[in-house]
Design a protein around this motif. Structure first.
Motif: not given
Length: 697
Positions: A271-275, A285-290, A527-536
């Motif tokens: 979701a973060d990459d798509y955004a 990504c929070g809005v996309i998932i939420g 779960l929702a912020e995992s992609s952003v946190v782990t990438s950062y």
């Protein structure tokens, strides 16, 4: 529906009537005390002491009779033991058969005693709840705290009876040895795998499990669906549960639940990459998932209402909407439109038919198969949660198909769209709409229709003027007011709005819904912020994130096995509830970045503690909710399952909104600031649990 007092009377063992708690008398006392308190508020202390004395006397009467009956059963088993000893040297088949039959007779009498205890336990719970509701005082908390923890507790005899287990063991051991070993081999204690298939033993074990809330794995997992059962089952002649159900239709409902959870979590790793590819910030990504959860808040209500009339039509609608939503999600990349992407996810949320899946199990699956179907529903959802991120990790492609881009961002939409198309075809071919029972008109329908039906059925009678507030407070068998049968029946109908459903919630149930909100919020943040946190922090790729989320999802079933089969049968639900909240709080605290270097082990371990604690908490919380929530919330549109779904969905919406809002402060601030609400809500829920702990009994 038969009122509780009448049900209690109908289920009483003949000859034992005077030893049951006098529920009708105590109900009248509650109403009398309520009126007295309105006129003389200073009498509260006297009322509490008087009702405590009355309830103590009733429980003592019941407990002494129970102990007396246990003594009679023990005496009969002792005499049978002497008779059995005489067979050791020269056992005769005919005498062995006669002796086995005598043990069975003792077993059936023991089953009567267990049901006697069960009925009284239910009556005690209901009268305590009624007192709290009418008097406006937390009497249950006081009464349970002072009575259950006392060394001479008679209340514990009703809810935690040990003697019955010893009698069950004696009957089981002797029957096994008489039938299979004839006294010359090892007993059931030496070989625990040796069991008897005696119907009486199986019935006794089921009754003991019910009254002590001992659960098997299937029962524990099944309660996650929050399909509420009647406290006292219908009499045999009232039951119509032997009807057949369409297995393939049930399977289609389970597949729908599985696919929807896959659809929910398949976009999380990307979701973060798509955004970013569409020109938005990664935290969008929070809005996309939420956005899917936002739409589900509304879809849960209209699908629940729609399922009152049909199951086939809402499932068709759900499949079509999900098909369109996923195609829009996939096409958003080529259209370079974040708006199209969000519309696609909103449509996916509007296609959430989980309320239909749950109602189908509740209404169409026979009682004997319902728990297994409920467990399958929960397991299918858990499996979908694990498969979603795993599938996203496998869809690492990048090519063009005509004008359409197929890459890691769009593949989830294309794959799920194609999957929902196949499901729709299967649904059109195989689903069978169940035959519905004719409905009795509810309040709000034409009074002329009601009058005609009453006249035709010989039920016409004048309606008496009553206190409307008292009628609305009535629950199952509530207030002993002077109302007509029709008015009393109205007071026991399902809730017709969120407001009326809310009125049926006791303080402990409200706290449990708060706990459910809290754990879903904490899980969604993780779960929702995992992609952003782990990438950062760790530069993880989509594959790394997918593997991590899949491993978290895989823990669901092992955790349920551990709780449902072992831990849940050692500790009380409320003890596990409190302990798992504290463990969840520890996991949240460990997740904060308070050092210069945020390490992978810290993140992974804290995430595992948080996720597993939340899973344990969800299972125990819903198991407890299914026991204590009003049976009026088992039916209708605004049922207990809908309330829990809405609480969880609102939590997900709030969590995803928090992620997006905090994203404006920068990715470096995201982790710590989003954990603060989880931390605060968790502390509030723990405090609330302490205040209502003794009401969760």
């Amino acid at each position: 529906m038969v009122r509780f007092g009448k049900k209690l009377q109908a289920h009483q063992v003949e000859g034992w009537h005077c030893y049951y708690i006098d529920y009708k008398m105590m109900k009248k006392k509650v109403n009398l005390f309520a009126r007295s308190l309105r006129d003389y508020p200073s009498e509260r202390r006297h009322i509490l002491k008087e009702f405590s004395r009355i309830l103590d006397d009733q429980i003592e009467k019941t407990v002494l009779f129970m102990l007396e009956q246990q003594g009679h059963l023990a005496s009969r088993i002792e005499k049978l033991g002497e008779e059995r000893a005489s067979l050791q040297d020269a056992p005769e088949i005919s005498r062995v058969c006669v002796l086995c039959e005598k043990y069975r007779e003792v077993g059936w009498d023991l089953l009567k005693l267990i049901k006697f205890v069960d009925i009284n336990a239910i009556g005690i719970r209901k009268i305590l709840k009624k007192f709290d509701k009418r008097i406006g005082y937390g009497f249950t908390d006081y009464y349970v705290r002072t009575r259950s923890n006392h060394p001479y507790s008679q209340l514990q005899q009703v809810f935690k009876h040990v003697g019955i287990g010893a009698v069950v063991g004696a009957i089981s051991r002797n029957l096994v040895e008489l039938q299979h070993r004839q006294g010359s081999y090892l007993s059931i204690y030496d070989q625990p795998s040796v069991i008897t298939k005696e119907p009486v033993i199986e019935s006794i074990e089921a009754a003991v499990d019910k009254i002590t809330h001992t659960t098997s794995l299937i029962e524990f997992v099944g309660t996650h669906a929050l399909i509420i059962q009647e406290e006292i089952p219908a009499l045999e002649e009232e039951q119509v549960e032997d009807k057949e159900y369409h297995l393939q239709s049930l399977l289609l409902n389970l597949v729908n639940a599985f696919l929807y959870m896959v659809n929910t979590y398949i976009v999380v790793p990307t979701a973060d990459d798509y955004a970013i590819s569409l020109g938005a910030a990664a935290t969008v990504c929070g809005v996309i998932i939420g956005s899917m959860a936002v739409a589900q808040v509304f879809s849960s209500v209209y699908f629940s209402a729609w399922s009152n009339k049909s199951y086939y039509q809402p499932l068709i609608f759900s499949s079509i909407v999900l098909l369109i939503g996923n195609l829009l999600y996939a096409c958003a990349f080529d259209l370079d439109s974040i708006t199209i992407l969000l519309i696609g996810r909103l449509l996916c949320g509007l296609g959430s038919a989980r309320a239909v899946n749950r109602r189908y199990i509740s209404d169409c699956v026979p009682l004997k198969n319902r728990m297994q179907a409920s467990a399958s529903f929960v397991s299918a959802s858990a499996l979908g949660m694990a498969c979603g991120p795993a599938l996203a990790g496998l869809l690492q492609t990048n090519f063009k198909f005509y004008i359409f881009s197929i890459n890691q961002n769009t593949s989830p939409g294309w794959v799920m769209g194609f999957t929902w198309l196949i499901y729709l075809v299967w649904l059109l071919i195989s689903f069978k709409e169940p035959v519905r029972e004719p409905e009795v008109p509810h309040r709000g329908e034409s009074s002329d229709v009601v009058s005609i039906l009453n006249i035709e059925n010989g039920n016409a009678q004048p309606l008496l003027q009553t206190d409307l507030e008292e009628i609305q407070e009535a629950e199952d068998d509530d207030l002993d007011v002077n109302v007509s049968e029709k008015s009393a029946e109205e007071s026991r109908k399902p809730a017709t709005s969120f407001r009326s459903a809310y009125r049926l919630l006791t303080p402990s149930v409200k706290v449990q819904l708060l706990i459910y909100f809290m754990l879903k919020y904490a899980m969604e943040i993780l779960l929702a912020e995992s992609s952003v946190v782990t990438s950062y922090y760790f530069n993880w790729t989509t594959s790394h994130i997918a593997i991590f989320l899949s491993l978290l999802g895989i823990t669901v079933l092992p955790v349920n096995i551990a709780i449902g089969s072992y831990i849940g049968n050692i500790f009380e639900d409320r003890q596990i509830l409190l302990a798992s909240q504290i463990t969840l709080l520890i996991g949240i605290l460990m997740s904060f970045n308070i050092t210069v270097t945020y390490t992978i082990p810290q993140y992974v371990i804290s995430a595992l503690i948080t996720f597993i604690s939340a899973e344990v908490l969800e299972g125990v919380n819903l198991s407890l909710l299914s026991q204590v929530m009003s049976s009026r919330l088992a039916r209708g549109t605004f049922n207990g399952g809908l309330l829990s779904t809405e609480a969880g969905t609102l939590a997900r919406v709030a969590a995803d909104g928090t992620i997006t809002a905090v994203g404006y402060l920068g990715e470096s601030m995201l982790l710590n600031i989003t954990l603060i609400p989880s931390f605060l809500i968790c502390i509030i829920s723990i405090i609330a649990t302490f205040f209502t702990y003794n009401s969760m009994y």
